[in-house]
Design a protein around this motif. Structure first.
Motif, PDB file in Angstrom:
ATOM      1  N   UNK A   1       0.743  -1.180  -0.016  1.00  0.00           N
ATOM      2  CA  UNK A   1      -0.219  -0.177   0.020  1.00  0.00           C
ATOM      3  C   UNK A   1       0.933   1.189  -0.046  1.00  0.00           C
ATOM      4  N   UNK A   2       1.967   1.265   0.774  1.00  0.00           N
ATOM      5  CA  UNK A   2       2.694   2.283   0.939  1.00  0.00           C
ATOM      6  C   UNK A   2       3.567   2.618  -0.353  1.00  0.00           C
ATOM      7  N   UNK A   3       3.900   1.473  -1.009  1.00  0.00           N
ATOM      8  CA  UNK A   3       4.490   1.702  -2.184  1.00  0.00           C
ATOM      9  C   UNK A   3       3.653   2.327  -3.300  1.00  0.00           C
ATOM     10  N   UNK A   4       2.449   1.906  -3.295  1.00  0.00           N
ATOM     11  CA  UNK A   4       1.379   2.382  -4.246  1.00  0.00           C
ATOM     12  C   UNK A   4       1.086   3.897  -3.908  1.00  0.00           C
ATOM     13  N   UNK A   5       1.333   4.215  -2.759  1.00  0.00           N
ATOM     14  CA  UNK A   5       0.591   5.596  -2.251  1.00  0.00           C
ATOM     15  C   UNK A   5       1.657   6.825  -2.080  1.00  0.00           C
ATOM     16  N   UNK A   6       2.919   6.478  -1.967  1.00  0.00           N
ATOM     17  CA  UNK A   6       3.982   7.197  -1.337  1.00  0.00           C
ATOM     18  C   UNK A   6       5.195   7.423  -2.416  1.00  0.00           C
TER      19      UNK A   6
ATOM     20  N   UNK B   1       9.981  10.890   0.297  1.00  0.00           N
ATOM     21  CA  UNK B   1      11.132  11.291   0.574  1.00  0.00           C
ATOM     22  C   UNK B   1      11.600  12.733  -0.201  1.00  0.00           C
ATOM     23  N   UNK B   2      11.381  12.753  -1.534  1.00  0.00           N
ATOM     24  CA  UNK B   2      11.503  14.174  -2.175  1.00  0.00           C
ATOM     25  C   UNK B   2      10.687  15.225  -1.674  1.00  0.00           C
ATOM     26  N   UNK B   3       9.311  14.825  -1.151  1.00  0.00           N
ATOM     27  CA  UNK B   3       8.516  15.945  -0.679  1.00  0.00           C
ATOM     28  C   UNK B   3       9.100  16.531   0.777  1.00  0.00           C
ATOM     29  N   UNK B   4       9.590  15.389   1.547  1.00  0.00           N
ATOM     30  CA  UNK B   4       9.954  15.972   2.724  1.00  0.00           C
ATOM     31  C   UNK B   4      11.366  16.781   2.680  1.00  0.00           C
ATOM     32  N   UNK B   5      12.077  16.384   1.808  1.00  0.00           N
ATOM     33  CA  UNK B   5      13.331  17.297   1.436  1.00  0.00           C
ATOM     34  C   UNK B   5      12.902  18.615   0.942  1.00  0.00           C
TER      35      UNK B   5
END
Length: 256
Positions: free
Chosen positions: A214-219, A223-227
Motif C-alpha cells: 500500500x505504501x509503495x503504491x501511495x507514497x 522522500x523528495x517531498x520531505x526534502x
C-alpha cells in the motif's frame, strides 16, 4: 534507552507509545522525535510485537512543534530540525514492519498532524480536531503534511486548511478521508484496542507485506517531498515575520 518524553508499554503483540508531555499538550521537541524513532526501532526487534498504538497523554494527541524551545535571539535552524529529527521520524513510521495506529484523542496540530497521518490507521475521538497553523507563524507545513494531507483530502481542502488555519473537526476529518473512524471519547480506547487486537491476530508477514504494498503504491515521492519541506522551512525559519509571530505565540501562551 530511558525516555523523558515517552512511555512505552507492551501487552503481548500490541505496544503503546504515548507522548508524555501533557503540560505542553504533547508539543514535540527534537528529543521527542529522537525518542519516538528509538522506541520504534526497539519494538521492531521484539519478534512478538505486531501492532503499535501511538497516542498522547492527557487531552491532546499533540500540538505540533514546541515553539517555546525556539531561541528567537540566536535564530531557528528549521532545516536541521527537520533533516535530523522529524523527517527521519516520518520515514521510520512508514518503513516500520509494525502496523501503527494513531489514536487521536484530542487536538492534533502542526507536525503532529503529519505524524498522525504517517501512521497506517487513524482513529479519532469526537473531541479531536486537526489544525494546520503554519501560515499563521510565517512558515510552511512540514512533517509530511504537504504529502499526506492532499493525498487523503484533495488539493482544494488541503490548500484551504493550510492557508486559512481553521480547525478541522473529527467528523469533517472523517468525511475528508483523513481518519478511518471517529468514536465518542469514552469509547475510543475500546475501539482502538479492538482494531489493534484484530490486526495482531494476523500473520506478521501478511501485515508487513500489505503495508509495504500500500505504501509503495501511495507514497512515490515522499522522500523528495520531505526534502522540499525541509528546504522551504529552512528558508523561512528565522525570518522577521516568523520571529514576530512566534514571539506573540509564546507570550500569549496559546495552544495551536
Amino acid at each position: 534507552m530511558t525516555y523523558q518524553d515517552l512511555t512505552v508499554e507492551i501487552d503481548g503483540a500490541i505496544a503503546t507509545i504515548c507522548v508524555n508531555r501533557p503540560e505542553k499538550l504533547n508539543a514535540l521537541r527534537d528529543q521527542t522525535a529522537d525518542e519516538l524513532i528509538d522506541a520504534l526501532h526497539s519494538l521492531e526487534q521484539s519478534a512478538g510485537v505486531k501492532v503499535v498504538i501511538l497516542t498522547g497523554n492527557g487531552r491532546a494527541f499533540g500540538t505540533g512543534y514546541d515553539l517555546s524551545t525556539v531561541d528567537l535571539d540566536t535564530g531557528c535552524d528549521l532545516y536541521t530540525v527537520l533533516e535530523d529529527h522529524f523527517n527521519p521520524l516520518i520515514l521510520a513510521l512508514r518503513r516500520s514492519r509494525l502496523l501503527i495506529i494513531s489514536r487521536v484523542n484530542g487536538p492534533c496540530a502542526g507536525v503532529s498532524v503529519g505524524i498522525a497521518l504517517a501512521c497506517d490507521i487513524v482513529i479519532a475521538s469526537q473531541d479531536a480536531y486537526f489544525l494546520e497553523p503554519f501560515s499563521q507563524i510565517a512558515l510552511v507545513p512540514d512533517g509530511g503534511n504537504t504529502f499526506f494531507f492532499p493525498a487523503a483530502a484533495g488539493r482544494t481542502r488541503a490548500m484551504a486548511a493550510m492557508l486559512l488555519g481553521e480547525k478541522i473537526s473529527a467528523q469533517d476529518a472523517l468525511t475528508w478521508g483523513l481518519v478511518w473512524q471517529v468514536h465518542p471519547a469514552d469509547m475510543l480506547d475500546a475501539k482502538v484496542q479492538e482494531a489493534a487486537t484484530r490486526i495482531a491476530r494476523l500473520a506478521p508477514n501478511a501485515i508487513k507485506r500489505t503495508k509495504q504494498l500500500v505504501n509503495t503504491a501511495c507514497e512515490t515521492g515522499l522522500a523528495a517531498q520531505l526534502d522540499l519541506e525541509r528546504d522551504y522551512q529552512g528558508e523561512l525559519g528565522g525570518s522577521p515575520e516568523m520571529v514576530a509571530a512566534i514571539s506573540r505565540f509564546v507570550k500569549g501562551g496559546k495552544s495551536q
